[in-house]
Design a protein around this motif. Structure first.
Motif, PDB file in Angstrom:
ATOM      1  N   TYR A  80      34.249  83.721   0.730  1.00  0.00           N
ATOM      2  CA  TYR A  80      35.294  83.549   1.731  1.00  0.00           C
ATOM      3  C   TYR A  80      36.661  83.467   1.060  1.00  0.00           C
ATOM      4  O   TYR A  80      37.622  84.133   1.489  1.00  0.00           O
ATOM      5  CB  TYR A  80      35.035  82.292   2.551  1.00  0.00           C
ATOM      6  CG  TYR A  80      36.097  82.015   3.592  1.00  0.00           C
ATOM      7  CD1 TYR A  80      35.971  82.516   4.871  1.00  0.00           C
ATOM      8  CD2 TYR A  80      37.216  81.249   3.279  1.00  0.00           C
ATOM      9  CE1 TYR A  80      36.944  82.283   5.829  1.00  0.00           C
ATOM     10  CE2 TYR A  80      38.202  81.007   4.224  1.00  0.00           C
ATOM     11  CZ  TYR A  80      38.059  81.517   5.493  1.00  0.00           C
ATOM     12  OH  TYR A  80      39.034  81.283   6.427  1.00  0.00           O
TER      13      TYR A  80
ATOM     14  N   ARG B 162      37.585  84.543  -1.863  1.00  0.00           N
ATOM     15  CA  ARG B 162      37.967  85.812  -2.487  1.00  0.00           C
ATOM     16  C   ARG B 162      38.403  86.833  -1.440  1.00  0.00           C
ATOM     17  O   ARG B 162      39.378  87.571  -1.648  1.00  0.00           O
ATOM     18  CB  ARG B 162      36.802  86.359  -3.305  1.00  0.00           C
ATOM     19  CG  ARG B 162      37.127  87.649  -4.043  1.00  0.00           C
ATOM     20  CD  ARG B 162      35.963  88.104  -4.880  1.00  0.00           C
ATOM     21  NE  ARG B 162      36.262  89.352  -5.579  1.00  0.00           N
ATOM     22  CZ  ARG B 162      35.409  89.998  -6.368  1.00  0.00           C
ATOM     23  NH1 ARG B 162      34.193  89.495  -6.563  1.00  0.00           N
ATOM     24  NH2 ARG B 162      35.763  91.112  -6.957  1.00  0.00           N
ATOM     25  N   SER B 163      37.713  86.902  -0.311  1.00  0.00           N
ATOM     26  CA  SER B 163      38.052  87.888   0.714  1.00  0.00           C
ATOM     27  C   SER B 163      39.413  87.602   1.330  1.00  0.00           C
ATOM     28  O   SER B 163      40.102  88.523   1.785  1.00  0.00           O
ATOM     29  CB  SER B 163      36.974  87.904   1.802  1.00  0.00           C
ATOM     30  OG  SER B 163      36.979  86.689   2.544  1.00  0.00           O
ATOM     31  N   ARG B 164      39.823  86.343   1.356  1.00  0.00           N
ATOM     32  CA  ARG B 164      41.125  85.965   1.914  1.00  0.00           C
ATOM     33  C   ARG B 164      42.216  85.910   0.854  1.00  0.00           C
ATOM     34  O   ARG B 164      43.366  85.619   1.179  1.00  0.00           O
ATOM     35  CB  ARG B 164      41.040  84.602   2.590  1.00  0.00           C
ATOM     36  CG  ARG B 164      40.778  84.643   4.086  1.00  0.00           C
ATOM     37  CD  ARG B 164      39.436  85.208   4.427  1.00  0.00           C
ATOM     38  NE  ARG B 164      39.184  85.214   5.870  1.00  0.00           N
ATOM     39  CZ  ARG B 164      38.095  85.691   6.427  1.00  0.00           C
ATOM     40  NH1 ARG B 164      37.128  86.204   5.675  1.00  0.00           N
ATOM     41  NH2 ARG B 164      37.939  85.679   7.732  1.00  0.00           N
TER      42      ARG B 164
ATOM     43  N   PRO C 157      39.534  90.452   6.419  1.00  0.00           N
ATOM     44  CA  PRO C 157      39.227  91.832   6.036  1.00  0.00           C
ATOM     45  C   PRO C 157      38.108  92.470   6.849  1.00  0.00           C
ATOM     46  O   PRO C 157      37.953  93.684   6.845  1.00  0.00           O
ATOM     47  CB  PRO C 157      38.822  91.693   4.565  1.00  0.00           C
ATOM     48  CG  PRO C 157      38.265  90.315   4.463  1.00  0.00           C
ATOM     49  CD  PRO C 157      39.081  89.483   5.423  1.00  0.00           C
ATOM     50  N   SER C 158      37.316  91.657   7.535  1.00  0.00           N
ATOM     51  CA  SER C 158      36.173  92.211   8.291  1.00  0.00           C
ATOM     52  C   SER C 158      36.109  91.542   9.656  1.00  0.00           C
ATOM     53  O   SER C 158      35.242  90.702   9.914  1.00  0.00           O
ATOM     54  CB  SER C 158      34.867  91.987   7.521  1.00  0.00           C
ATOM     55  OG  SER C 158      34.703  90.619   7.207  1.00  0.00           O
TER      56      SER C 158
END
Length: 208
Positions: free
Chosen positions: A14, A16-18, A73-74
Motif C-alpha cells: 500500500y 509503495r503504491s501511494r 493507482p488501481s
C-alpha cells in the motif's frame, strides 16, 4: 506465511503504491523548513508580511504533499475489494496529518510563538481538508490547485476586511487563538476527510 507477515506485506505494498516513502521524506523537509521559518516571526529583523507568508504558505505546501499522496493507482481494484477501503483511506489521511502537525505544534518558545504555532496547526488541518475534498473532485495530482486558489483568494479578500464574519471565512489569515477560525478550519478538515474516506480520489490515468 504467518498473518503478521501477510499484514506487513500488505502495508508495504500500500505504501509503495501511494508513493508514501517519498511523500514522507518531502513532508519532513517542508515541515522542517516551516518550523525554521516560523522562528523568524519572533525576530526583530522579520520582513513585513513574513508572519502571513509562513502561516499561510507553509501549511498549504504540506497539505499539497499530503493531497498528492492520496493518488490511487488501481481504482477499479479498490472499489471491488472484499474489504472496504474507507478505513485505509481515513487512516492514511489522519496519519500524515498528525505527522505533519507534530513538528508544527513544537514550533518555538519565543514571544508570540503560541499564536504562530496555533495558526500553523489550524491552517494545516484546514488546508488538508480542502486538498482531501479536491482529490475526490479533480483527482489527487491536482488537489493542490483548488487549495491554492481557495487560500490565495481568501488571503487577498480578507486583507482589508474588518467585519466579524471574516474570522470564519478568512480562517487561513486569522491569528492562532481565534475560535471562529478554528471552528471553520476544523469543519473543513472533517468534511474533507469524510468525503475522501467515503468516495476515494477521482480516478486518474497512471503516473508517468
Amino acid at each position: 506465511m504467518s498473518p503478521r507477515r501477510r499484514a506487513l506485506t500488505g502495508i508495504g505494498l500500500y505504501a509503495r503504491s501511494r508513493g508514501l516513502p517519498l511523500a514522507l521524506a518531502l513532508l519532513a523537509g517542508v515541515c522542517a523548513f516551516v518550523v525554521a521559518a516560523a522562528h523568524r516571526t519572533d525576530g526583530a529583523y522579520a520582513a513585513p508580511g513574513w508572519w502571513a507568508s509562513v502561516v499561510v504558505l507553509g501549511p498549504l505546501s504540506a497539505a499539497a504533499l499530503i493531497g498528492a499522496s492520496l493518488y490511487a493507482p488501481s481504482d477499479e481494484l479498490d472499489r471491488t475489494a472484499v474489504r472496504p477501503w474507507w478505513p485505509r483511506r481515513l487512516v492514511h489521511l489522519l496519519a500524515l496529518s498528525a505527522l505533519a502537525c507534530v513538528p508544527l505544534a513544537l514550533t518555538g518558545s519565543g514571544e508570540g510563538s503560541a499564536s504562530v504555532t496555533a495558526a500553523l496547526v489550524r491552517n494545516l488541518l484546514g488546508c488538508v481538508g480542502v486538498t482531501a475534498a479536491s482529490a475526490v473532485l479533480v483527482g489527487a495530482r491536482l488537489s493542490w490547485l483548488p487549495a491554492l486558489c481557495c487560500v490565495g483568494a481568501v488571503h487577498l479578500a480578507s486583507s482589508e476586511v474588518r467585519e466579524w464574519a471574516v474570522g470564519v471565512w478568512g480562517w487561513p489569515t486569522r491569528p492562532g487563538q481565534e475560535a471562529g477560525a478554528w471552528l471553520a478550519a476544523d469543519v473543513v478538515f472533517v468534511l474533507g476527510a469524510a468525503l475522501h474516506a467515503a468516495r476515494g480520489p477521482r480516478p486518474e490515468g497512471p503516473r508517468a
